[in-house]
Design a protein around this motif. Structure first.
Motif, mmCIF file in Angstrom:
data_model
loop_
_atom_site.group_PDB
_atom_site.id
_atom_site.type_symbol
_atom_site.label_atom_id
_atom_site.label_comp_id
_atom_site.label_asym_id
_atom_site.label_seq_id
_atom_site.Cartn_x
_atom_site.Cartn_y
_atom_site.Cartn_z
ATOM 1 N N GLN A 5 21.174 44.662 -11.466
ATOM 2 C CA GLN A 5 22.574 45.093 -11.526
ATOM 3 C C GLN A 5 23.498 43.975 -11.040
ATOM 4 N N PHE A 6 23.081 43.304 -9.976
ATOM 5 C CA PHE A 6 23.867 42.196 -9.441
ATOM 6 C C PHE A 6 24.033 41.103 -10.498
ATOM 7 N N THR A 7 22.933 40.745 -11.145
ATOM 8 C CA THR A 7 22.964 39.704 -12.175
ATOM 9 C C THR A 7 23.877 40.110 -13.323
ATOM 10 N N THR A 8 23.776 41.340 -13.757
ATOM 11 C CA THR A 8 24.613 41.835 -14.847
ATOM 12 C C THR A 8 26.087 41.785 -14.471
ATOM 13 N N GLN A 9 26.398 42.241 -13.275
ATOM 14 C CA GLN A 9 27.791 42.248 -12.816
ATOM 15 C C GLN A 9 28.349 40.828 -12.727
ATOM 16 N N VAL A 10 27.544 39.902 -12.216
ATOM 17 C CA VAL A 10 27.987 38.510 -12.095
ATOM 18 C C VAL A 10 28.221 37.913 -13.481
ATOM 19 N N LEU A 11 27.316 38.149 -14.418
ATOM 20 C CA LEU A 11 27.481 37.619 -15.775
ATOM 21 C C LEU A 11 28.717 38.200 -16.462
ATOM 22 N N LEU A 40 26.009 32.894 -4.579
ATOM 23 C CA LEU A 40 24.944 32.834 -3.575
ATOM 24 C C LEU A 40 25.344 33.601 -2.314
ATOM 25 N N HIS A 41 26.558 33.365 -1.856
ATOM 26 C CA HIS A 41 27.059 34.054 -0.659
ATOM 27 C C HIS A 41 27.130 35.564 -0.900
ATOM 28 N N ALA A 42 27.584 35.961 -2.074
ATOM 29 C CA ALA A 42 27.672 37.389 -2.401
ATOM 30 C C ALA A 42 26.286 38.032 -2.408
ATOM 31 N N TYR A 43 25.316 37.328 -2.962
ATOM 32 C CA TYR A 43 23.967 37.881 -3.002
ATOM 33 C C TYR A 43 23.398 38.046 -1.590
ATOM 34 N N GLU A 44 23.664 37.052 -0.751
ATOM 35 C CA GLU A 44 23.181 37.122 0.631
ATOM 36 C C GLU A 44 23.856 38.241 1.419
ATOM 37 N N LYS A 45 25.106 38.525 1.100
ATOM 38 C CA LYS A 45 25.882 39.529 1.839
ATOM 39 C C LYS A 45 26.076 40.820 1.042
ATOM 40 N N LEU A 46 25.232 41.050 0.055
ATOM 41 C CA LEU A 46 25.370 42.220 -0.803
ATOM 42 C C LEU A 46 25.361 43.527 -0.011
ATOM 43 N N TYR A 47 24.647 43.546 1.075
ATOM 44 C CA TYR A 47 24.572 44.755 1.901
ATOM 45 C C TYR A 47 25.925 45.134 2.504
ATOM 46 N N THR A 48 26.879 44.201 2.548
ATOM 47 C CA THR A 48 28.191 44.511 3.130
ATOM 48 C C THR A 48 29.131 45.168 2.120
ATOM 49 N N LEU A 49 28.763 45.169 0.845
ATOM 50 C CA LEU A 49 29.586 45.807 -0.181
ATOM 51 C C LEU A 49 29.516 47.313 0.004
ATOM 52 N N ASN A 51 31.359 49.753 -1.702
ATOM 53 C CA ASN A 51 31.493 50.552 -2.912
ATOM 54 C C ASN A 51 31.265 49.642 -4.119
ATOM 55 N N GLU A 52 30.243 49.942 -4.912
ATOM 56 C CA GLU A 52 29.905 49.109 -6.067
ATOM 57 C C GLU A 52 31.038 49.053 -7.084
ATOM 58 N N TYR A 54 33.994 48.306 -6.553
ATOM 59 C CA TYR A 54 34.856 47.171 -6.242
ATOM 60 C C TYR A 54 34.095 45.845 -6.209
ATOM 61 N N PHE A 55 32.970 45.777 -6.900
ATOM 62 C CA PHE A 55 32.159 44.561 -6.880
ATOM 63 C C PHE A 55 32.946 43.338 -7.340
ATOM 64 N N LYS A 56 33.658 43.453 -8.467
ATOM 65 C CA LYS A 56 34.382 42.304 -9.011
ATOM 66 C C LYS A 56 35.495 41.860 -8.060
ATOM 67 N N THR A 57 36.188 42.806 -7.469
ATOM 68 C CA THR A 57 37.234 42.482 -6.499
ATOM 69 C C THR A 57 36.635 41.784 -5.294
ATOM 70 N N TRP A 58 35.518 42.301 -4.810
ATOM 71 C CA TRP A 58 34.821 41.742 -3.653
ATOM 72 C C TRP A 58 34.349 40.318 -3.954
ATOM 73 N N LEU A 59 33.744 40.132 -5.118
ATOM 74 C CA LEU A 59 33.250 38.814 -5.516
ATOM 75 C C LEU A 59 34.406 37.828 -5.710
ATOM 76 N N THR A 60 35.519 38.300 -6.241
ATOM 77 C CA THR A 60 36.693 37.448 -6.419
ATOM 78 C C THR A 60 37.220 36.972 -5.076
ATOM 79 N N ARG A 61 37.245 37.849 -4.089
ATOM 80 C CA ARG A 61 37.701 37.471 -2.743
ATOM 81 C C ARG A 61 36.776 36.391 -2.163
ATOM 82 N N ILE A 62 35.487 36.548 -2.360
ATOM 83 C CA ILE A 62 34.528 35.549 -1.885
ATOM 84 C C ILE A 62 34.778 34.216 -2.589
ATOM 85 N N LEU A 63 35.018 34.264 -3.901
ATOM 86 C CA LEU A 63 35.290 33.042 -4.667
ATOM 87 C C LEU A 63 36.556 32.350 -4.166
ATOM 88 N N ILE A 64 37.605 33.093 -3.924
ATOM 89 C CA ILE A 64 38.855 32.495 -3.444
ATOM 90 C C ILE A 64 38.639 31.838 -2.087
#
Length: 160
Positions: A5-11, A40-49, A51-52, A54-64
């Motif tokens: 699921q993580f891979t799909t969401q990232v792609l 990489l950071h998102a995968y390592e900290k996936l447990y802190t997410l 609500n799934e 908001y995955f894209k929002t969460w990943l975008t914040r990490i990217l910024i």
């Protein structure tokens, strides 16, 4: 969320992440580094997410955050001659006027503009990503549109 699921969401978010990174860093190599480190950071900290949804929002914040880290780390001065050579090359590539005008905006205006108009995030999502109030995001979007209008009508001769 499992690995598949993580891979799909990232792609699914890859193109959007690239646009966001490009609007901040403006350099393809830095964008690739930022995206790779963010994933990489998102995968390592996936447990802190929490609500799934908001995955894209969460990943975008990490990217910024990663883009900002790269910007802080590369505060290296560029020799005067190299700067002007690079400017000439960029002008020869003939970017569209709107792209140039957007890239000339300050980060405070460019990032919300790209998130809203290019990536389709809602004002509420942008608030979460940038950790700003809703009125601040709306104000920055308004001002960025106003600045773009001024740039495009002034520099490029477009009429109102």
């Amino acid at each position: 969320m499992n690995k598949n699921q993580f891979t799909t969401q990232v792609l699914n978010a890859e193109k959007s992440l690239y646009h966001i990174a490009k609007s901040i860093l403006r350099n393809d190599e830095d964008c690739a580094d930022a995206m790779q480190n963010a994933v990489l950071h998102a995968y390592e900290k996936l447990y802190t997410l929490r609500n799934e949804k908001y995955f894209k929002t969460w990943l975008t914040r990490i990217l910024i955050n990663e883009c900002n880290r790269i910007l802080r780390s590369r505060k290296i001065s560029v020799p005067y001659d190299e700067y002007f050579e690079k400017q000439e090359q960029e002008q020869q590539e003939d970017y569209p006027e709107v792209y140039e005008a957007v890239m000339e905006l300050a980060d405070t205006y460019r990032i919300p503009l790209v998130l809203f108009y290019v990536e389709g995030f809602s004002v509420r999502d942008i608030c979460r990503i940038l950790k700003l109030s809703q009125s601040t995001v709306k104000t920055r979007l308004y001002r960025s549109r106003k600045l773009l209008k001024e740039k495009l009508t002034g520099e490029y001769g477009y009429e109102e």
